[in-house]
Design a protein around this motif. Structure first.
Motif, PDB file in Angstrom:
ATOM      1  N   LEU A 255      33.006   4.004  41.084  1.00 33.60           N
ATOM      2  CA  LEU A 255      32.144   5.167  40.942  1.00 33.60           C
ATOM      3  C   LEU A 255      32.621   6.269  41.877  1.00 33.60           C
ATOM      4  O   LEU A 255      32.962   6.023  43.020  1.00 33.60           O
ATOM      5  N   GLY A 256      32.642   7.474  41.413  1.00 30.77           N
ATOM      6  CA  GLY A 256      33.078   8.598  42.228  1.00 30.77           C
ATOM      7  C   GLY A 256      31.933   9.318  42.902  1.00 30.77           C
ATOM      8  O   GLY A 256      32.113  10.412  43.425  1.00 30.77           O
ATOM      9  N   PHE A 257      30.756   8.707  42.882  1.00 33.01           N
ATOM     10  CA  PHE A 257      29.575   9.352  43.453  1.00 33.01           C
ATOM     11  C   PHE A 257      29.476   9.077  44.947  1.00 33.01           C
ATOM     12  O   PHE A 257      29.926   8.037  45.420  1.00 33.01           O
ATOM     13  N   PRO A 258      28.815   9.983  45.676  1.00 36.10           N
ATOM     14  CA  PRO A 258      28.510   9.652  47.079  1.00 36.10           C
ATOM     15  C   PRO A 258      27.430   8.574  47.131  1.00 36.10           C
ATOM     16  O   PRO A 258      26.643   8.424  46.199  1.00 36.10           O
ATOM     17  N   VAL A 259      27.379   7.841  48.217  1.00 38.05           N
ATOM     18  CA  VAL A 259      26.416   6.750  48.370  1.00 38.05           C
ATOM     19  C   VAL A 259      24.998   7.321  48.344  1.00 38.05           C
ATOM     20  O   VAL A 259      24.692   8.277  49.044  1.00 38.05           O
ATOM     21  N   ASN A 260      24.156   6.716  47.517  1.00 39.09           N
ATOM     22  CA  ASN A 260      22.772   7.146  47.403  1.00 39.09           C
ATOM     23  C   ASN A 260      21.903   5.920  47.159  1.00 39.09           C
ATOM     24  O   ASN A 260      22.240   5.064  46.352  1.00 39.09           O
ATOM     25  N   THR A 261      20.795   5.848  47.860  1.00 41.30           N
ATOM     26  CA  THR A 261      19.869   4.738  47.707  1.00 41.30           C
ATOM     27  C   THR A 261      18.760   5.161  46.763  1.00 41.30           C
ATOM     28  O   THR A 261      18.163   6.214  46.938  1.00 41.30           O
ATOM     29  N   GLN A 262      18.471   4.338  45.768  1.00 40.44           N
ATOM     30  CA  GLN A 262      17.503   4.704  44.739  1.00 40.44           C
ATOM     31  C   GLN A 262      16.146   4.047  44.907  1.00 40.44           C
ATOM     32  O   GLN A 262      15.232   4.348  44.156  1.00 40.44           O
ATOM     33  N   ASN A 263      15.984   3.141  45.862  1.00 37.88           N
ATOM     34  CA  ASN A 263      14.728   2.418  45.993  1.00 37.88           C
ATOM     35  C   ASN A 263      14.517   2.066  47.460  1.00 37.88           C
ATOM     36  O   ASN A 263      15.358   1.403  48.067  1.00 37.88           O
ATOM     37  N   GLN A 264      13.384   2.515  48.020  1.00 41.81           N
ATOM     38  CA  GLN A 264      13.114   2.283  49.438  1.00 41.81           C
ATOM     39  C   GLN A 264      12.931   0.804  49.744  1.00 41.81           C
ATOM     40  O   GLN A 264      13.383   0.321  50.774  1.00 41.81           O
ATOM     41  N   PHE A 265      12.308   0.062  48.843  1.00 41.44           N
ATOM     42  CA  PHE A 265      12.077  -1.365  49.063  1.00 41.44           C
ATOM     43  C   PHE A 265      13.401  -2.131  49.092  1.00 41.44           C
ATOM     44  O   PHE A 265      13.627  -2.971  49.965  1.00 41.44           O
ATOM     45  N   LEU A 266      14.276  -1.838  48.134  1.00 37.50           N
ATOM     46  CA  LEU A 266      15.580  -2.500  48.116  1.00 37.50           C
ATOM     47  C   LEU A 266      16.424  -2.101  49.327  1.00 37.50           C
ATOM     48  O   LEU A 266      17.198  -2.916  49.846  1.00 37.50           O
ATOM     49  N   TYR A 267      16.271  -0.862  49.775  1.00 37.14           N
ATOM     50  CA  TYR A 267      17.010  -0.433  50.969  1.00 37.14           C
ATOM     51  C   TYR A 267      16.618  -1.282  52.176  1.00 37.14           C
ATOM     52  O   TYR A 267      17.484  -1.782  52.893  1.00 37.14           O
ATOM     53  N   PHE A 268      15.310  -1.436  52.413  1.00 36.92           N
ATOM     54  CA  PHE A 268      14.883  -2.231  53.569  1.00 36.92           C
ATOM     55  C   PHE A 268      15.324  -3.680  53.437  1.00 36.92           C
ATOM     56  O   PHE A 268      15.696  -4.307  54.430  1.00 36.92           O
ATOM     57  N   TRP A 269      15.279  -4.221  52.231  1.00 36.68           N
ATOM     58  CA  TRP A 269      15.706  -5.606  52.028  1.00 36.68           C
ATOM     59  C   TRP A 269      17.206  -5.742  52.289  1.00 36.68           C
ATOM     60  O   TRP A 269      17.652  -6.660  52.974  1.00 36.68           O
ATOM     61  N   ALA A 270      17.997  -4.822  51.743  1.00 37.83           N
ATOM     62  CA  ALA A 270      19.449  -4.905  51.917  1.00 37.83           C
ATOM     63  C   ALA A 270      19.861  -4.634  53.362  1.00 37.83           C
ATOM     64  O   ALA A 270      20.763  -5.283  53.890  1.00 37.83           O
ATOM     65  N   ALA A 271      19.199  -3.702  54.018  1.00 36.38           N
ATOM     66  CA  ALA A 271      19.594  -3.323  55.372  1.00 36.38           C
ATOM     67  C   ALA A 271      19.066  -4.283  56.428  1.00 36.38           C
ATOM     68  O   ALA A 271      19.787  -4.634  57.357  1.00 36.38           O
ATOM     69  N   SER A 272      17.807  -4.719  56.294  1.00 33.55           N
ATOM     70  CA  SER A 272      17.229  -5.527  57.369  1.00 33.55           C
ATOM     71  C   SER A 272      16.710  -6.883  56.921  1.00 33.55           C
ATOM     72  O   SER A 272      16.028  -7.563  57.686  1.00 33.55           O
ATOM     73  N   GLY A 273      17.016  -7.278  55.716  1.00 29.58           N
ATOM     74  CA  GLY A 273      16.676  -8.610  55.247  1.00 29.58           C
ATOM     75  C   GLY A 273      15.201  -8.792  54.936  1.00 29.58           C
ATOM     76  O   GLY A 273      14.442  -7.828  54.828  1.00 29.58           O
ATOM     77  N   LEU A 274      14.820 -10.033  54.805  1.00 29.81           N
ATOM     78  CA  LEU A 274      13.438 -10.356  54.434  1.00 29.81           C
ATOM     79  C   LEU A 274      12.441  -9.966  55.522  1.00 29.81           C
ATOM     80  O   LEU A 274      11.312  -9.593  55.216  1.00 29.81           O
ATOM     81  N   ILE A 275      12.852 -10.018  56.777  1.00 31.05           N
ATOM     82  CA  ILE A 275      11.951  -9.631  57.868  1.00 31.05           C
ATOM     83  C   ILE A 275      11.646  -8.140  57.798  1.00 31.05           C
ATOM     84  O   ILE A 275      10.495  -7.725  57.923  1.00 31.05           O
TER      85      ILE A 275
ATOM     86  N   LEU B   3      11.903  -6.192  55.128  1.00 33.85           N
ATOM     87  CA  LEU B   3      11.118  -5.941  53.916  1.00 33.85           C
ATOM     88  C   LEU B   3       9.674  -6.359  54.123  1.00 33.85           C
ATOM     89  O   LEU B   3       8.747  -5.630  53.741  1.00 33.85           O
ATOM     90  N   GLY B   4       9.461  -7.510  54.751  1.00 34.43           N
ATOM     91  CA  GLY B   4       8.101  -7.972  55.022  1.00 34.43           C
ATOM     92  C   GLY B   4       7.341  -7.021  55.931  1.00 34.43           C
ATOM     93  O   GLY B   4       6.166  -6.728  55.705  1.00 34.43           O
ATOM     94  N   ALA B   5       8.009  -6.518  56.965  1.00 33.09           N
ATOM     95  CA  ALA B   5       7.368  -5.565  57.873  1.00 33.09           C
ATOM     96  C   ALA B   5       7.011  -4.280  57.138  1.00 33.09           C
ATOM     97  O   ALA B   5       5.926  -3.714  57.335  1.00 33.09           O
ATOM     98  N   PHE B   6       7.894  -3.826  56.276  1.00 35.32           N
ATOM     99  CA  PHE B   6       7.626  -2.608  55.508  1.00 35.32           C
ATOM    100  C   PHE B   6       6.469  -2.814  54.533  1.00 35.32           C
ATOM    101  O   PHE B   6       5.608  -1.949  54.390  1.00 35.32           O
ATOM    102  N   LEU B   7       6.436  -3.965  53.864  1.00 31.00           N
ATOM    103  CA  LEU B   7       5.332  -4.254  52.948  1.00 31.00           C
ATOM    104  C   LEU B   7       4.007  -4.364  53.700  1.00 31.00           C
ATOM    105  O   LEU B   7       2.961  -3.940  53.196  1.00 31.00           O
ATOM    106  N   LEU B   8       4.046  -4.906  54.906  1.00 29.21           N
ATOM    107  CA  LEU B   8       2.845  -4.965  55.739  1.00 29.21           C
ATOM    108  C   LEU B   8       2.397  -3.561  56.138  1.00 29.21           C
ATOM    109  O   LEU B   8       1.200  -3.267  56.142  1.00 29.21           O
ATOM    110  N   LEU B   9       3.352  -2.695  56.435  1.00 38.67           N
ATOM    111  CA  LEU B   9       3.059  -1.306  56.775  1.00 38.67           C
ATOM    112  C   LEU B   9       2.340  -0.586  55.638  1.00 38.67           C
ATOM    113  O   LEU B   9       1.512   0.285  55.879  1.00 38.67           O
ATOM    114  N   ILE B  10       2.622  -0.969  54.413  1.00 37.20           N
ATOM    115  CA  ILE B  10       1.980  -0.343  53.255  1.00 37.20           C
ATOM    116  C   ILE B  10       0.701  -1.083  52.865  1.00 37.20           C
ATOM    117  O   ILE B  10      -0.326  -0.457  52.568  1.00 37.20           O
ATOM    118  N   SER B  11       0.715  -2.399  52.858  1.00 38.00           N
ATOM    119  CA  SER B  11      -0.414  -3.156  52.306  1.00 38.00           C
ATOM    120  C   SER B  11      -1.611  -3.265  53.254  1.00 38.00           C
ATOM    121  O   SER B  11      -2.753  -3.224  52.792  1.00 38.00           O
TER     122      SER B  11
END
Length: 122
Positions: free
Chosen positions: A32-52, A54-62
């Motif tokens: 792909l010739g596109f610049p890096v772009n993240t399309q989903n905040q939930f997937l970003y937290f999971w990919a960047a910081s793992g299940l912990i 993602l869980g912290a972020f979901l707790l922040l919302i729920s």
């Protein structure tokens, strides 16, 4: 591409600092010739910081969502739930917390709602 990173590192993620590098590798694999772009905040937290992360972020919302749902003051209840639903929908299609404007807007209003919900006077 985020899902490919998650499949390789589901528990710990790749780290916030390495996320752009790993995404660039995925973009290169797909040619792909596109610049890096993240399309989903939930997937970003999971990919960047793992299940912990993602869980912290979901707790922040729920957790506030449950608190607002139990709120007796109807206008505050409506405002709090509307705010959280609005941002949760945005998080499905974009990652505004990755940029200063989106992060500051979310955190200012989130903080103001938390202050108002706790009956703290200004």
């Amino acid at each position: 591409n985020s899902w490919a990173i998650i499949q390789e590192n589901p528990v710990l993620g790749v780290g916030v600092g390495n996320y752009q590098v790993e995404m660039k590798k995925q973009y290169t694999k797909d040619d792909l010739g596109f610049p890096v772009n993240t399309q989903n905040q939930f997937l970003y937290f999971w990919a960047a910081s793992g299940l912990i992360g993602l869980g912290a972020f979901l707790l922040l919302i729920s957790y506030p969502f449950i608190r607002f749902f139990k709120q007796e003051d109807f206008p505050l209840k409506l405002l709090g739930i509307s705010f959280l639903v609005f941002y949760s929908l945005i998080f499905l299609f974009d990652a505004p917390l990755n940029f200063q404007v989106g992060a500051m807007t979310f955190l200012v209003f989130y903080g103001l709602l938390a202050l108002k919900e706790s009956n703290t006077t200004f």
